[in-house]
Design a protein around this motif. Structure first.
Motif, PDB file in Angstrom:
ATOM      1  N   THR A   4    -128.479  29.984  -0.904  1.00  0.00           N
ATOM      2  CA  THR A   4    -129.912  29.910  -0.638  1.00  0.00           C
ATOM      3  C   THR A   4    -130.114  29.262   0.732  1.00  0.00           C
ATOM      4  OG1 THR A   4    -130.140  27.710  -1.610  1.00  0.00           O
ATOM      5  CG2 THR A   4    -130.379  29.614  -3.104  1.00  0.00           C
ATOM      6  N   LEU A   5    -131.340  29.332   1.217  1.00  0.00           N
ATOM      7  CA  LEU A   5    -131.640  28.672   2.486  1.00  0.00           C
ATOM      8  C   LEU A   5    -131.402  27.164   2.375  1.00  0.00           C
ATOM      9  CD1 LEU A   5    -134.837  30.655   3.535  1.00  0.00           C
ATOM     10  CD2 LEU A   5    -132.597  30.708   4.643  1.00  0.00           C
ATOM     11  N   GLU A   6    -131.740  26.583   1.227  1.00  0.00           N
ATOM     12  CA  GLU A   6    -131.502  25.155   1.031  1.00  0.00           C
ATOM     13  C   GLU A   6    -130.010  24.820   1.103  1.00  0.00           C
ATOM     14  OE1 GLU A   6    -133.539  26.923  -0.985  1.00  0.00           O
ATOM     15  OE2 GLU A   6    -135.473  25.897  -0.971  1.00  0.00           O
ATOM     16  N   GLN A   7    -129.178  25.668   0.529  1.00  0.00           N
ATOM     17  CA  GLN A   7    -127.733  25.427   0.568  1.00  0.00           C
ATOM     18  C   GLN A   7    -127.178  25.541   1.991  1.00  0.00           C
ATOM     19  OE1 GLN A   7    -126.729  28.371  -2.400  1.00  0.00           O
ATOM     20  NE2 GLN A   7    -126.226  26.774  -3.903  1.00  0.00           N
ATOM     21  N   LEU A   8    -127.881  26.254   2.857  1.00  0.00           N
ATOM     22  CA  LEU A   8    -127.475  26.359   4.260  1.00  0.00           C
ATOM     23  C   LEU A   8    -128.048  25.228   5.113  1.00  0.00           C
ATOM     24  CD1 LEU A   8    -127.791  30.209   4.858  1.00  0.00           C
ATOM     25  CD2 LEU A   8    -125.720  28.887   4.388  1.00  0.00           C
ATOM     26  N   GLY A   9    -128.781  24.303   4.479  1.00  0.00           N
ATOM     27  CA  GLY A   9    -129.304  23.139   5.186  1.00  0.00           C
ATOM     28  C   GLY A   9    -130.775  23.216   5.549  1.00  0.00           C
ATOM     29  N   PHE A  10    -131.436  24.329   5.262  1.00  0.00           N
ATOM     30  CA  PHE A  10    -132.861  24.452   5.543  1.00  0.00           C
ATOM     31  C   PHE A  10    -133.661  23.684   4.502  1.00  0.00           C
ATOM     32  CE2 PHE A  10    -131.158  28.011   7.834  1.00  0.00           C
ATOM     33  CZ  PHE A  10    -132.027  28.229   8.896  1.00  0.00           C
ATOM     34  N   TYR A  11    -134.836  23.246   4.879  1.00  0.00           N
ATOM     35  CA  TYR A  11    -135.749  22.624   3.919  1.00  0.00           C
ATOM     36  C   TYR A  11    -137.093  23.342   3.988  1.00  0.00           C
ATOM     37  CZ  TYR A  11    -137.623  20.122   7.989  1.00  0.00           C
ATOM     38  OH  TYR A  11    -138.164  19.804   9.204  1.00  0.00           O
ATOM     39  N   LYS A  12    -137.769  23.367   2.848  1.00  0.00           N
ATOM     40  CA  LYS A  12    -139.072  24.024   2.777  1.00  0.00           C
ATOM     41  C   LYS A  12    -140.103  23.102   3.428  1.00  0.00           C
ATOM     42  CE  LYS A  12    -139.961  26.211  -1.006  1.00  0.00           C
ATOM     43  NZ  LYS A  12    -140.368  26.570  -2.378  1.00  0.00           N
ATOM     44  N   TYR A  13    -140.692  23.576   4.496  1.00  0.00           N
ATOM     45  CA  TYR A  13    -141.662  22.791   5.253  1.00  0.00           C
ATOM     46  C   TYR A  13    -143.099  23.095   4.824  1.00  0.00           C
ATOM     47  CZ  TYR A  13    -144.040  20.810   9.314  1.00  0.00           C
ATOM     48  OH  TYR A  13    -144.864  20.081  10.136  1.00  0.00           O
ATOM     49  N   LEU A  14    -143.356  24.350   4.465  1.00  0.00           N
ATOM     50  CA  LEU A  14    -144.707  24.764   4.095  1.00  0.00           C
ATOM     51  C   LEU A  14    -144.620  25.899   3.090  1.00  0.00           C
ATOM     52  CD1 LEU A  14    -147.831  24.734   4.706  1.00  0.00           C
ATOM     53  CD2 LEU A  14    -147.346  26.455   6.446  1.00  0.00           C
ATOM     54  N   ASP A  15    -145.453  25.846   2.082  1.00  0.00           N
ATOM     55  CA  ASP A  15    -145.536  26.929   1.107  1.00  0.00           C
ATOM     56  C   ASP A  15    -146.963  26.981   0.586  1.00  0.00           C
ATOM     57  OD1 ASP A  15    -145.088  28.932  -0.714  1.00  0.00           O
ATOM     58  OD2 ASP A  15    -143.716  27.788  -1.983  1.00  0.00           O
ATOM     59  N   ASN A  16    -147.719  27.977   1.077  1.00  0.00           N
ATOM     60  CA  ASN A  16    -149.070  28.174   0.591  1.00  0.00           C
ATOM     61  C   ASN A  16    -149.267  29.659   0.295  1.00  0.00           C
ATOM     62  OD1 ASN A  16    -149.730  29.441   3.094  1.00  0.00           O
ATOM     63  ND2 ASN A  16    -150.357  27.481   3.967  1.00  0.00           N
ATOM     64  N   GLU A  17    -150.483  30.088   0.061  1.00  0.00           N
ATOM     65  CA  GLU A  17    -150.685  31.485  -0.350  1.00  0.00           C
ATOM     66  C   GLU A  17    -150.402  32.493   0.747  1.00  0.00           C
ATOM     67  OE1 GLU A  17    -155.465  32.011   0.067  1.00  0.00           O
ATOM     68  OE2 GLU A  17    -154.717  30.933  -1.690  1.00  0.00           O
ATOM     69  N   SER A  18    -150.376  32.062   2.007  1.00  0.00           N
ATOM     70  CA  SER A  18    -150.139  33.012   3.091  1.00  0.00           C
ATOM     71  C   SER A  18    -148.806  32.841   3.807  1.00  0.00           C
ATOM     72  CB  SER A  18    -151.272  32.952   4.125  1.00  0.00           C
ATOM     73  OG  SER A  18    -151.311  31.667   4.726  1.00  0.00           O
ATOM     74  N   THR A  19    -148.209  31.656   3.740  1.00  0.00           N
ATOM     75  CA  THR A  19    -147.025  31.370   4.553  1.00  0.00           C
ATOM     76  C   THR A  19    -145.990  30.569   3.771  1.00  0.00           C
ATOM     77  OG1 THR A  19    -148.437  31.270   6.511  1.00  0.00           O
ATOM     78  CG2 THR A  19    -146.230  30.345   6.716  1.00  0.00           C
ATOM     79  N   LEU A  20    -144.736  30.931   3.985  1.00  0.00           N
ATOM     80  CA  LEU A  20    -143.598  30.144   3.514  1.00  0.00           C
ATOM     81  C   LEU A  20    -142.764  29.843   4.748  1.00  0.00           C
ATOM     82  CD1 LEU A  20    -141.737  28.947   1.315  1.00  0.00           C
ATOM     83  CD2 LEU A  20    -140.768  31.244   1.031  1.00  0.00           C
ATOM     84  N   LEU A  21    -142.536  28.567   5.026  1.00  0.00           N
ATOM     85  CA  LEU A  21    -141.823  28.169   6.237  1.00  0.00           C
ATOM     86  C   LEU A  21    -140.655  27.263   5.886  1.00  0.00           C
ATOM     87  CD1 LEU A  21    -141.527  27.865   9.335  1.00  0.00           C
ATOM     88  CD2 LEU A  21    -143.275  26.077   9.221  1.00  0.00           C
ATOM     89  N   TYR A  22    -139.475  27.652   6.348  1.00  0.00           N
ATOM     90  CA  TYR A  22    -138.274  26.842   6.206  1.00  0.00           C
ATOM     91  C   TYR A  22    -137.848  26.361   7.581  1.00  0.00           C
ATOM     92  CZ  TYR A  22    -137.355  28.153   1.354  1.00  0.00           C
ATOM     93  OH  TYR A  22    -137.430  28.308  -0.002  1.00  0.00           O
ATOM     94  N   LYS A  23    -137.329  25.124   7.642  1.00  0.00           N
ATOM     95  CA  LYS A  23    -136.844  24.566   8.906  1.00  0.00           C
ATOM     96  C   LYS A  23    -135.454  23.979   8.724  1.00  0.00           C
ATOM     97  CE  LYS A  23    -141.167  23.449  11.177  1.00  0.00           C
ATOM     98  NZ  LYS A  23    -141.790  22.486  12.084  1.00  0.00           N
ATOM     99  N   LEU A  24    -134.737  23.956   9.828  1.00  0.00           N
ATOM    100  CA  LEU A  24    -133.426  23.314   9.897  1.00  0.00           C
ATOM    101  C   LEU A  24    -133.409  22.560  11.215  1.00  0.00           C
ATOM    102  CD1 LEU A  24    -130.457  22.904   8.945  1.00  0.00           C
ATOM    103  CD2 LEU A  24    -129.901  24.982  10.208  1.00  0.00           C
ATOM    104  N   ASP A  25    -133.326  21.236  11.148  1.00  0.00           N
ATOM    105  CA  ASP A  25    -133.353  20.406  12.347  1.00  0.00           C
ATOM    106  C   ASP A  25    -131.973  19.832  12.627  1.00  0.00           C
ATOM    107  OD1 ASP A  25    -136.120  20.769  12.617  1.00  0.00           O
ATOM    108  OD2 ASP A  25    -136.542  19.075  11.297  1.00  0.00           O
ATOM    109  N   ARG A  26    -131.511  20.076  13.833  1.00  0.00           N
ATOM    110  CA  ARG A  26    -130.278  19.471  14.329  1.00  0.00           C
ATOM    111  C   ARG A  26    -130.665  18.603  15.517  1.00  0.00           C
ATOM    112  NH1 ARG A  26    -127.706  20.610  10.022  1.00  0.00           N
ATOM    113  NH2 ARG A  26    -126.645  22.579   9.814  1.00  0.00           N
ATOM    114  N   GLU A  27    -129.725  17.875  16.065  1.00  0.00           N
ATOM    115  CA  GLU A  27    -130.050  16.959  17.154  1.00  0.00           C
ATOM    116  C   GLU A  27    -130.649  17.683  18.364  1.00  0.00           C
ATOM    117  OE1 GLU A  27    -127.671  13.767  19.862  1.00  0.00           O
ATOM    118  OE2 GLU A  27    -127.184  13.879  17.741  1.00  0.00           O
ATOM    119  N   THR A  28    -130.024  18.748  18.808  1.00  0.00           N
ATOM    120  CA  THR A  28    -130.520  19.468  19.986  1.00  0.00           C
ATOM    121  C   THR A  28    -130.888  20.918  19.677  1.00  0.00           C
ATOM    122  OG1 THR A  28    -128.269  20.065  20.651  1.00  0.00           O
ATOM    123  CG2 THR A  28    -129.192  18.061  21.603  1.00  0.00           C
TER     124      THR A  28
END
Length: 105
Positions: A4-28
């Protein structure tokens, strides 16, 4: 096994009726995957921090001292066309299935 995206290090940043957004933050590096639920499409974006380069920023005129300071420290640059490995491709496909965008047989 598909991850899953979570297993790859992404986290769910936003989930509403129009948008689902996953992010992965590294140092640079920062990655985001935006799923547009209304248009049934997704967009992958990559941002990379570019360190300062006094040759390019010191001769420029800036509207404020704050903008000059920010440029002297470096800046974030976005790239919206990136290479996607099969693990990320499969995780995106699984998310599309969970959203009901793909027929699952």
């Amino acid at each position: 096994m598909n991850k899953t995206l979570e297993q790859l290090g992404f986290y769910k940043y936003l989930d509403n009726e129009s948008t689902l957004l996953y992010k992965l933050d590294r140092e640079t590096n920062k990655y985001s995957i935006t799923f547009d639920k209304q248009l049934k499409r997704y967009h992958v974006c990559w941002e990379m921090f570019i360190p300062k380069d006094s040759k390019t920023w010191s001769a420029q005129e800036f509207e404020t001292e704050w903008l000059k300071y920010c440029a002297s420290q470096g800046h974030w640059q976005s790239e919206c066309i990136i290479d996607i490995d099969m693990n990320l491709h499969n995780a995106i496909t699984n998310t599309c299935k969970e959203l009901g965008w793909l027929d699952v047989k």
